[in-house]
Design a protein around this motif. Structure first.
Motif, short mmCIF file in Angstrom:
data_model
loop_
_atom_site.label_atom_id
_atom_site.label_comp_id
_atom_site.label_asym_id
_atom_site.label_seq_id
_atom_site.Cartn_x
_atom_site.Cartn_y
_atom_site.Cartn_z
N LEU A 4 35.76 30.36 59.54
CA LEU A 4 36.04 31.52 58.69
C LEU A 4 35.70 32.86 59.33
O LEU A 4 35.74 33.89 58.68
CB LEU A 4 35.26 31.39 57.36
N ASN A 5 35.39 32.85 60.61
CA ASN A 5 34.94 34.06 61.29
C ASN A 5 35.92 35.23 61.20
O ASN A 5 35.51 36.37 61.06
CB ASN A 5 34.62 33.76 62.75
N ASP A 6 37.21 34.96 61.22
CA ASP A 6 38.19 36.04 61.23
C ASP A 6 38.85 36.28 59.87
O ASP A 6 39.87 36.94 59.77
CB ASP A 6 39.26 35.77 62.28
N VAL A 7 38.24 35.76 58.80
CA VAL A 7 38.80 35.90 57.46
C VAL A 7 38.40 37.26 56.87
O VAL A 7 37.23 37.64 56.92
CB VAL A 7 38.32 34.75 56.55
N ASP A 8 39.38 37.97 56.32
CA ASP A 8 39.11 39.28 55.70
C ASP A 8 38.94 39.18 54.19
O ASP A 8 38.22 39.96 53.59
CB ASP A 8 40.25 40.25 56.00
N PHE A 9 39.65 38.25 53.56
CA PHE A 9 39.63 38.14 52.10
C PHE A 9 39.56 36.68 51.67
O PHE A 9 40.09 35.80 52.36
CB PHE A 9 40.89 38.76 51.50
N PHE A 10 38.97 36.46 50.50
CA PHE A 10 38.92 35.14 49.89
C PHE A 10 39.66 35.19 48.56
O PHE A 10 39.60 36.19 47.86
CB PHE A 10 37.48 34.71 49.59
N CYS A 11 40.31 34.11 48.22
CA CYS A 11 40.90 33.94 46.89
C CYS A 11 40.37 32.64 46.34
O CYS A 11 40.60 31.57 46.91
CB CYS A 11 42.42 33.92 46.96
N ILE A 12 39.62 32.72 45.26
CA ILE A 12 39.07 31.53 44.63
C ILE A 12 40.00 31.13 43.50
O ILE A 12 40.25 31.91 42.58
CB ILE A 12 37.64 31.79 44.12
N SER A 13 40.54 29.94 43.57
CA SER A 13 41.58 29.51 42.63
C SER A 13 41.06 28.71 41.44
O SER A 13 41.84 28.18 40.68
CB SER A 13 42.62 28.67 43.36
N ASP A 14 39.78 28.63 41.26
CA ASP A 14 39.20 27.86 40.16
C ASP A 14 38.93 28.82 39.00
O ASP A 14 38.21 29.80 39.15
CB ASP A 14 37.89 27.23 40.64
N ASN A 15 39.48 28.54 37.85
CA ASN A 15 39.32 29.47 36.73
C ASN A 15 37.88 29.53 36.22
O ASN A 15 37.53 30.39 35.44
CB ASN A 15 40.30 29.18 35.60
N TYR A 16 37.00 28.64 36.67
CA TYR A 16 35.57 28.69 36.34
C TYR A 16 34.99 30.05 36.73
O TYR A 16 34.16 30.62 36.03
CB TYR A 16 34.84 27.56 37.09
N TRP A 17 35.44 30.58 37.85
CA TRP A 17 34.89 31.82 38.37
C TRP A 17 35.34 33.04 37.60
O TRP A 17 34.73 34.10 37.69
CB TRP A 17 35.28 31.99 39.85
#
Length: 94
Positions: free
Chosen positions: A77-90
């Motif tokens: 994940l070193n070069d990742v700029d953004f995350f998208c969490i797809s679990d509606n729990y969050w």
């Protein structure tokens, strides 16, 4: 449940089944986006890395430690700029 929860059932053009909106459906949707772009010959406008974990029913224990560890130099994940969490729990968390 109006249908068997462990059997994906189509009813009036809609799909019903356990996990269809919480985790399995959203997780598959990212794969379908990639597949649709490939089928249409359209280059994805961003690089995508997928990371799935299955502990959402138990608070996703360990996921944040994993993200931190994998964000270090030379890791997945070193070069990742953004995350998208797809679990509606969050969605309800602050």
């Amino acid at each position: 449940w109006d249908t068997e929860p462990f059997v994906l059932t189509e009813k009036d053009g809609k799909l019903f089944g356990r996990g269809s909106t919480d985790d399995k459906g959203p997780a598959l949707s990212w794969l379908w986006v990639v597949e649709a772009h490939q089928a249409l010959g359209v280059k994805l406008p961003v690089n995508i890395k997928l990371m799935y974990e299955g502990m959402e029913e138990y608070g996703s224990e360990g996921i944040f430690d994993t993200i931190i560890a994998e964000s270090k130099e030379g890791k997945f994940l070193n070069d990742v700029d953004f995350f998208c969490i797809s679990d509606n729990y969050w969605l309800g968390k602050t």
